[in-house]
Design an enzyme around this catalytic site. Sequence first.
Site, short mmCIF file in Angstrom:
data_model
loop_
_atom_site.label_atom_id
_atom_site.label_comp_id
_atom_site.label_asym_id
_atom_site.label_seq_id
_atom_site.Cartn_x
_atom_site.Cartn_y
_atom_site.Cartn_z
N ASP A 34 33.75 83.38 42.11
CA ASP A 34 34.07 82.25 42.98
C ASP A 34 32.76 81.53 43.28
OD1 ASP A 34 34.73 80.41 44.86
OD2 ASP A 34 35.73 81.81 46.23
N LYS A 48 33.25 72.04 46.55
CA LYS A 48 32.05 71.52 47.22
C LYS A 48 31.26 70.53 46.33
CE LYS A 48 32.27 74.96 50.72
NZ LYS A 48 32.71 76.35 50.64
N TYR A 94 34.39 85.15 51.21
CA TYR A 94 35.40 84.17 51.58
C TYR A 94 35.84 83.42 50.34
CZ TYR A 94 37.57 80.09 53.85
OH TYR A 94 38.43 79.10 54.25
C1 LIG Z 1 34.22 76.79 50.71
C2 LIG Z 1 34.67 77.92 49.87
C3 LIG Z 1 36.00 78.07 49.46
C4 LIG Z 1 37.11 77.17 49.97
O1 LIG Z 1 36.94 75.85 49.57
P1 LIG Z 1 37.71 74.70 50.40
O2 LIG Z 1 37.36 73.46 49.67
O3 LIG Z 1 37.17 74.79 51.79
O4 LIG Z 1 39.15 75.02 50.32
C5 LIG Z 1 36.32 79.10 48.60
N1 LIG Z 1 35.37 79.94 48.15
C6 LIG Z 1 34.08 79.84 48.51
C7 LIG Z 1 33.08 80.78 47.95
C8 LIG Z 1 33.69 78.82 49.39
O5 LIG Z 1 32.41 78.74 49.76
#
Ligand SMILES: *Cc1c(COP(=O)(O)O)cnc(C)c1O
Length: 441
Positions: free
Chosen positions: A250, A278, A155
């Site tokens: 990511d 985060k 994701y």
């Molecule tokens: C949470 C998450 C996102 C998206 O971040 P948001 O602040 O919710 O837009 C993208 N990549 C990873 C790996 C994530 O865990």
Amino acid sequence: MNQHPYPTPETFTRARSAELFETAKTYFPGGVHSPVRAFKSVQGPPVFFERGEGCHLFDVDGQAYVDFCGSWGPLILGHVHPAVVDRVQETVAKGMSFGAPTPHDNLIGQLVLDHHRFIEMIRFVSSGTEAVMSALRLARGVTGKSKVIKFEGCYHGHVDSLLVKAGSGLVTFGISTSAGIPESFAAETIVVPLGDPEALEAALKQHAGEVACVIIEPIPANNGLLLQQIEFLQFLRDKTREFGVLLIFDEVISGFRVGFEGAAGLYNIQPDILTFGKIIGGGMPVGAYAASKEIMEQVAPVGPVYQAGTLSANPVAMAAGFATLTELLKPGFYAALEEKTARFTGRLQTYCDQKGYEATFPHVGSIFWPTFTREIIRKSAEIDDSRMRFFKVMHLECLKRGVYFGPSGYEVGFVSAAHTEADLDFAASQIEASLDLVFQG
Ligand SMILES: *Cc1c(COP(=O)(O)O)cnc(C)c1O
């Protein structure tokens, strides 16, 4: 002993939460602002919270829970850590936003760059999604290529072209790809399975000369916890280099979570671009992307890749991030957190082993995943979706006993620095009782 008003299966209520949810549904689609919050894949209405303190959540019905959701990852220090709250309060009193540089920019910039060997420059944005979106544009701008290779079950936020076989809320609701994504966008995305070197190499060969970057969650944690073998990640690094393709880690979820240098540091692999979110905002809406000076200087106003934000590097958010990251750099922080998590998941594993329950609790650092199988799962296709019914039972019983997990069996749990041994012991006992219900009725 029980100084927190934990519910019990006899006393548990969601009367006030249910009332608020009914009203919310008339205002907001599904009553929420992010789909998984709606509790659609577990039982009952979502719990509405009033406040948090340390590792505890307090709901609008006056009940306490040990929190393993941690706002989906940011709260590595738990709720209202005094150092974070003090710094935020001090900052907010001087102005919430200027749309101009502030000294906070430099403070957090120095803190991150001095302690992260894999990056030389960083740009702050306002969410993880925005960080990924910007990183993709940067990769395309640098290479002049358009295609992106991603992995099934990873994701990367709700970026249009990446909402393809993406895990998180999508897998929770059994849809692999969002509506509203033009086919021409999705066509720019090539999806390959995780942990499959042949498939990766075949995709790189088939699209040679067209691919800007490969993006991966080096610790895939949005479709269960799909821990990858370091050999695969190393192969990915070598092959992307060989094909002249940029590698994006990511690290929105793994960054500052499994160590200050995240997965790059844990596996000692140098990606070309990293994305954060985060934890870096300490609970405020923040994201960031970072790379070498050479790559980052392709970003406007120095370079031709445009990216901007009205609230980017918002001083209040930077203050929360700075205070949080400062705590993480204290000696032994990560070792203590990991040890606590290992003991907690180890206890649960031993319990399941002794009882013959088909459940495992894989973990890395302070991330863990309660999963209802004995197999080691490394790709999304290996998850048996029908077993999510077990999670559903466990989730409700845990709620009734004062333990809060994110409302989806595809989501991971987080242990924070605020969880004490006593909190984890209490939680483990309640989880064990919930597992008894799952497996014995
Ligand atoms: C949470 C998450 C996102 C998206 O971040 P948001 O602040 O919710 O837009 C993208 N990549 C990873 C790996 C994530 O865990």
